[in-house]
Motif scaffolding. Structure first.
Motif, PDB file in Angstrom:
ATOM      1  N   GLY A 152       0.938 -11.984  -6.905  1.00  0.00           N
ATOM      2  CA  GLY A 152       0.900 -12.493  -5.534  1.00  0.00           C
ATOM      3  C   GLY A 152      -0.008 -13.712  -5.406  1.00  0.00           C
ATOM      4  N   PHE A 153      -0.236 -14.065  -4.175  1.00  0.00           N
ATOM      5  CA  PHE A 153      -0.982 -15.272  -3.831  1.00  0.00           C
ATOM      6  C   PHE A 153      -2.389 -15.251  -4.444  1.00  0.00           C
ATOM      7  CE2 PHE A 153      -3.524 -16.936   0.029  1.00  0.00           C
ATOM      8  CZ  PHE A 153      -3.634 -18.199  -0.509  1.00  0.00           C
ATOM      9  N   ILE A 154      -3.183 -14.270  -4.063  1.00  0.00           N
ATOM     10  CA  ILE A 154      -4.561 -14.205  -4.567  1.00  0.00           C
ATOM     11  C   ILE A 154      -4.547 -13.814  -6.037  1.00  0.00           C
ATOM     12  CG2 ILE A 154      -6.767 -12.984  -4.337  1.00  0.00           C
ATOM     13  CD1 ILE A 154      -6.084 -12.735  -1.298  1.00  0.00           C
ATOM     14  N   VAL A 173      -7.235 -15.963   4.192  1.00  0.00           N
ATOM     15  CA  VAL A 173      -7.157 -16.719   2.942  1.00  0.00           C
ATOM     16  C   VAL A 173      -5.962 -17.674   3.038  1.00  0.00           C
ATOM     17  CG1 VAL A 173      -7.108 -16.525   0.447  1.00  0.00           C
ATOM     18  CG2 VAL A 173      -7.981 -14.620   1.813  1.00  0.00           C
ATOM     19  N   ASP A 190       2.876  -5.280 -10.911  1.00  0.00           N
ATOM     20  CA  ASP A 190       3.418  -5.868  -9.677  1.00  0.00           C
ATOM     21  C   ASP A 190       4.905  -5.563  -9.617  1.00  0.00           C
ATOM     22  OD1 ASP A 190       4.395  -7.858  -7.691  1.00  0.00           O
ATOM     23  OD2 ASP A 190       2.343  -8.608  -7.782  1.00  0.00           O
ATOM     24  N   ASN A 191       5.393  -5.177  -8.446  1.00  0.00           N
ATOM     25  CA  ASN A 191       6.835  -4.880  -8.334  1.00  0.00           C
ATOM     26  C   ASN A 191       7.637  -6.099  -7.867  1.00  0.00           C
ATOM     27  OD1 ASN A 191       6.208  -5.059  -5.646  1.00  0.00           O
ATOM     28  ND2 ASN A 191       7.075  -3.086  -5.062  1.00  0.00           N
ATOM     29  N   ILE A 219       3.060   0.511  -7.388  1.00  0.00           N
ATOM     30  CA  ILE A 219       1.744   1.149  -7.302  1.00  0.00           C
ATOM     31  C   ILE A 219       1.847   2.624  -6.871  1.00  0.00           C
ATOM     32  CG2 ILE A 219       1.296   0.392  -4.907  1.00  0.00           C
ATOM     33  CD1 ILE A 219      -1.318   0.491  -7.708  1.00  0.00           C
ATOM     34  N   HIS A 270       8.376 -12.449  -2.899  1.00  0.00           N
ATOM     35  CA  HIS A 270       8.846 -13.284  -4.012  1.00  0.00           C
ATOM     36  C   HIS A 270      10.311 -13.677  -3.889  1.00  0.00           C
ATOM     37  CE1 HIS A 270       5.076 -12.602  -6.206  1.00  0.00           C
ATOM     38  NE2 HIS A 270       5.131 -11.387  -5.723  1.00  0.00           N
ATOM     39  N   LYS A 289      -6.168  -0.410   5.231  1.00  0.00           N
ATOM     40  CA  LYS A 289      -7.181  -1.087   4.398  1.00  0.00           C
ATOM     41  C   LYS A 289      -8.485  -0.292   4.446  1.00  0.00           C
ATOM     42  CE  LYS A 289      -6.400  -4.285   2.322  1.00  0.00           C
ATOM     43  NZ  LYS A 289      -5.641  -4.364   1.030  1.00  0.00           N
ATOM     44  N   SER A 313       7.701  -7.726  -5.041  1.00  0.00           N
ATOM     45  CA  SER A 313       8.290  -7.363  -3.749  1.00  0.00           C
ATOM     46  C   SER A 313       9.160  -8.515  -3.201  1.00  0.00           C
ATOM     47  CB  SER A 313       7.131  -7.070  -2.788  1.00  0.00           C
ATOM     48  OG  SER A 313       7.508  -7.291  -1.471  1.00  0.00           O
ATOM     49  N   LEU A 334      -5.163  -5.276  -5.732  1.00  0.00           N
ATOM     50  CA  LEU A 334      -4.678  -6.201  -4.698  1.00  0.00           C
ATOM     51  C   LEU A 334      -3.324  -5.780  -4.130  1.00  0.00           C
ATOM     52  CD1 LEU A 334      -5.283  -9.682  -6.457  1.00  0.00           C
ATOM     53  CD2 LEU A 334      -6.908  -8.362  -5.126  1.00  0.00           C
ATOM     54  N   TYR A 371      -2.045  -1.835   9.591  1.00  0.00           N
ATOM     55  CA  TYR A 371      -2.487  -2.508   8.352  1.00  0.00           C
ATOM     56  C   TYR A 371      -3.993  -2.311   8.164  1.00  0.00           C
ATOM     57  CZ  TYR A 371      -4.075  -6.407   5.418  1.00  0.00           C
ATOM     58  OH  TYR A 371      -4.699  -7.163   4.456  1.00  0.00           O
TER      59      TYR A 371
HETATM   60  N1  LIG Z   1      -4.140 -13.348   2.119  1.00  0.00           N
HETATM   61  C1  LIG Z   1      -5.049 -12.962   3.012  1.00  0.00           C
HETATM   62  O1  LIG Z   1      -5.359 -13.678   3.975  1.00  0.00           O
HETATM   63  C2  LIG Z   1      -5.748 -11.639   2.869  1.00  0.00           C
HETATM   64  C3  LIG Z   1      -6.788 -11.330   3.766  1.00  0.00           C
HETATM   65  C4  LIG Z   1      -7.423 -10.103   3.667  1.00  0.00           C
HETATM   66  C5  LIG Z   1      -7.065  -9.218   2.657  1.00  0.00           C
HETATM   67  N2  LIG Z   1      -6.054  -9.535   1.795  1.00  0.00           N
HETATM   68  C6  LIG Z   1      -5.681  -8.539   0.774  1.00  0.00           C
HETATM   69  O2  LIG Z   1      -5.603  -9.175  -0.495  1.00  0.00           O
HETATM   70  C7  LIG Z   1      -4.601  -8.537  -1.278  1.00  0.00           C
HETATM   71  C8  LIG Z   1      -3.664  -9.580  -1.860  1.00  0.00           C
HETATM   72  O3  LIG Z   1      -3.082 -10.305  -0.774  1.00  0.00           O
HETATM   73  P1  LIG Z   1      -2.165 -11.585  -1.021  1.00  0.00           P
HETATM   74  O4  LIG Z   1      -2.406 -12.474   0.125  1.00  0.00           O
HETATM   75  O5  LIG Z   1      -2.315 -12.081  -2.390  1.00  0.00           O
HETATM   76  O6  LIG Z   1      -0.742 -10.919  -0.785  1.00  0.00           O
HETATM   77  P2  LIG Z   1       0.634 -11.167  -1.570  1.00  0.00           P
HETATM   78  O7  LIG Z   1       1.661 -10.484  -0.735  1.00  0.00           O
HETATM   79  O8  LIG Z   1       0.827 -12.576  -1.945  1.00  0.00           O
HETATM   80  O9  LIG Z   1       0.413 -10.336  -2.911  1.00  0.00           O
HETATM   81  C9  LIG Z   1       0.564  -8.941  -2.972  1.00  0.00           C
HETATM   82  C10 LIG Z   1       1.262  -8.631  -4.282  1.00  0.00           C
HETATM   83  O10 LIG Z   1       1.419  -7.208  -4.334  1.00  0.00           O
HETATM   84  C11 LIG Z   1       2.719  -6.935  -4.808  1.00  0.00           C
HETATM   85  N3  LIG Z   1       3.120  -5.636  -4.299  1.00  0.00           N
HETATM   86  C12 LIG Z   1       3.478  -5.306  -3.023  1.00  0.00           C
HETATM   87  N4  LIG Z   1       3.825  -4.017  -2.962  1.00  0.00           N
HETATM   88  C13 LIG Z   1       3.676  -3.519  -4.209  1.00  0.00           C
HETATM   89  C14 LIG Z   1       3.890  -2.249  -4.793  1.00  0.00           C
HETATM   90  N5  LIG Z   1       4.371  -1.226  -4.062  1.00  0.00           N
HETATM   91  N6  LIG Z   1       3.647  -2.073  -6.098  1.00  0.00           N
HETATM   92  C15 LIG Z   1       3.202  -3.105  -6.871  1.00  0.00           C
HETATM   93  N7  LIG Z   1       2.993  -4.337  -6.387  1.00  0.00           N
HETATM   94  C16 LIG Z   1       3.224  -4.544  -5.069  1.00  0.00           C
HETATM   95  C17 LIG Z   1       3.597  -8.039  -4.265  1.00  0.00           C
HETATM   96  O11 LIG Z   1       4.794  -8.204  -5.038  1.00  0.00           O
HETATM   97  C18 LIG Z   1       2.665  -9.238  -4.370  1.00  0.00           C
HETATM   98  O12 LIG Z   1       2.846  -9.915  -5.596  1.00  0.00           O
HETATM   99  C19 LIG Z   1      -3.934  -7.511  -0.388  1.00  0.00           C
HETATM  100  O13 LIG Z   1      -4.489  -6.254  -0.682  1.00  0.00           O
HETATM  101  C20 LIG Z   1      -4.319  -7.926   1.007  1.00  0.00           C
HETATM  102  O14 LIG Z   1      -4.390  -6.816   1.889  1.00  0.00           O
HETATM  103  C21 LIG Z   1      -5.388 -10.726   1.873  1.00  0.00           C
END
Ligand SMILES: NC(=O)c1ccc[n+]([C@@H]2O[C@H](COP(=O)([O-])OP(=O)(O)OC[C@H]3O[C@@H](n4cnc5c(N)ncnc54)[C@H](O)[C@@H]3O)[C@@H](O)[C@H]2O)c1
Length: 379
Positions: free
Chosen positions: A11-13, A220, A32-33, A61, A39, A194, A35, A80, A190
């Motif tokens: 994912g992003f982070i 982020v 990572d699945n 997960i 994606h 968390k 999603s 994540l 949500y």
């Molecule tokens: N981006 C933000 O602003 C922000 C802010 C606060 C907290 N967060 C937390 O940071 C984490 C990462 O966020 P992000 O912005 O990178 O999100 P994102 O959606 O880009 O990445 C999440 C990744 O998790 C994978 N995923 C989703 N469901 C899944 C599952 N059932 N099994 C395996 N993989 C799975 C997705 O395919 C994706 O690659 C998350 O836990 C989110 O709650 C993000």
């Protein structure tokens, strides 16, 4: 060499963090699945996975076998993987609870029951959303008591009373940097999931003597944020509309504020939480501490695209949104010895450069908003 499992690492982070850890010599495995909401429907394992010699496990997960395989010989887990849409969580409750809360439970259950105890530290990406409104003070009252107001009700929002009010004199409150010790008042499903993740991890790790760190991330933004997902990531959503010469609809009066932190600062905060000799074993806010109104960030983003801002303040609102929030980052500096480095202008420029190198996605904002309206979650 230390072996790190990053759940949600595609994912992003996760993708920024993976690249950062590989460059520092860590061996990284991703679970990572891929999603489809993030994606796209025909998602493939990203090309950088091979380039960086990352081990990629395509799996879920909540699936015990997938998680068990992914945990083999792992020293550090960075969790994540999650469903991340605040609005969507209010009507897809089972999905959010399954992936976020139950997924964390599966992860910990397998670590608890492994014969070889290899995991020494678990880090969680939590969210500033757990605070709800966070901390405020009243400039009108003589006694400047710190207040953590309740989330705004549907009725209050319908009356366009956007700002939380002082519980003593009823005036509008002024936001303060929110500390990790401030009240927890999740305003969305949500956020509730968390917070559940935080508890599961801290209770488990303390009982097992495993080190942990809970990083509460603010908003982020940056290169690599999904441009397909209309449920989260305000700057990604706006970037598609700017490229399509559509207006930017802004909720409430546009003066709601967020603390925007660039993804590279988030990746470096996780790196700091791995490299500290003593595990943090606490909650740490990750933000810049700076407030920016949504109207202001929309203007800066459009300008970074070289276009004239086309903003419509709609007066609409979403149940579960907060009015203001920014982080007190004292612990980030003291415990993790990290200070964010990317200012908003510089971060927006890198983001826009990246967006312009990507295919132009469909604009799905109206679709996402219509779903909320149909469920009475937006007015
Ligand atoms: N981006 C933000 O602003 C922000 C802010 C606060 C907290 N967060 C937390 O940071 C984490 C990462 O966020 P992000 O912005 O990178 O999100 P994102 O959606 O880009 O990445 C999440 C990744 O998790 C994978 N995923 C989703 N469901 C899944 C599952 N059932 N099994 C395996 N993989 C799975 C997705 O395919 C994706 O690659 C998350 O836990 C989110 O709650 C993000």
């Amino acid at each position: 060499m230390q072996h790190v499992l990053i759940t949600g690492g595609a994912g992003f982070i996760g993708s920024h963090l993976t690249k950062e850890l590989c460059s520092k010599g860590y061996s990284v495995r991703i679970l990572d699945n891929l999603s489809p909401q993030i994606h796209g429907d025909s998602a493939q394992i990203p090309e950088w996975v091979d380039d960086l010699s990352v081990e990629f496990h395509r799996g879920c997960i909540t699936n015990r076998a997938d998680v068990k395989n992914a945990l083999e010989d792992i020293d550090i887990v960075i969790h994540l993987a999650a469903e991340t849409g605040t609005g969507q969580s209010m009507y897809e409750i089972q999905k959010y609870n399954d992936v976020n809360s139950q997924g964390t439970a599966v992860l910990l259950d397998i670590i608890a029951n492994k014969e070889t105890k290899s995991v020494k530290r678990i880090l969680l990406a939590s969210s500033r959303s757990v605070y709800g409104e966070g901390a405020y003070t009243c400039s009108n009252c003589a006694d400047k008591t710190r207040q953590c107001p309740d989330s705004r009700t549907a009725q209050v929002l319908a009356e366009e009373k956007w700002d939380p009010l002082c519980s003593i004199c009823g005036s509008s409150l002024t936001p303060l940097p929110t500390k990790e010790t401030d009240s927890i008042k999740p305003a969305s499903i949500y956020a509730a999931t968390k917070f559940a993740q935080e508890h599961l991890i801290s209770v488990f790790c303390e009982s097992q003597g495993i080190g942990f760190g809970i990083l509460r991330l603010q908003n982020v933004y940056g290169e690599g944020q999904s441009l397909n997902n209309p449920y989260t990531g305000i700057l990604s959503i706006f970037s598609t509309r700017i490229r399509r010469d559509l207006n930017l609809p802004i909720f409430e009066d546009g003066n709601e504020t967020r603390d925007f932190i660039h993804v590279s600062d988030v990746a470096n905060s996780f790196l700091a939480a791995i490299t500290t000799h003593n595990s943090p074993n606490c909650i740490v806010n990750v933000g810049t501490g700076q407030l920016t109104t949504v109207k202001e960030v929309a203007t800066k983003l459009t300008t970074a695209f070289g276009k004239t801002p086309n903003i419509t303040v709609t007066g609409e609102y979403r149940i579960g949104d907060i009015r203001h929030n920014r982080a007190d980052i004292t612990l980030l500096k003291d415990k993790l010895n990290y200070t964010p480095k990317v200012d908003l202008e510089k971060g927006l420029k890198s983001f826009v450069d990246w967006v312009q190198s990507q295919d132009l996605p469909e604009d799905l904002l109206d679709k996402a908003n219509n779903e909320l309206k149909a469920k009475n979650l937006m007015g």
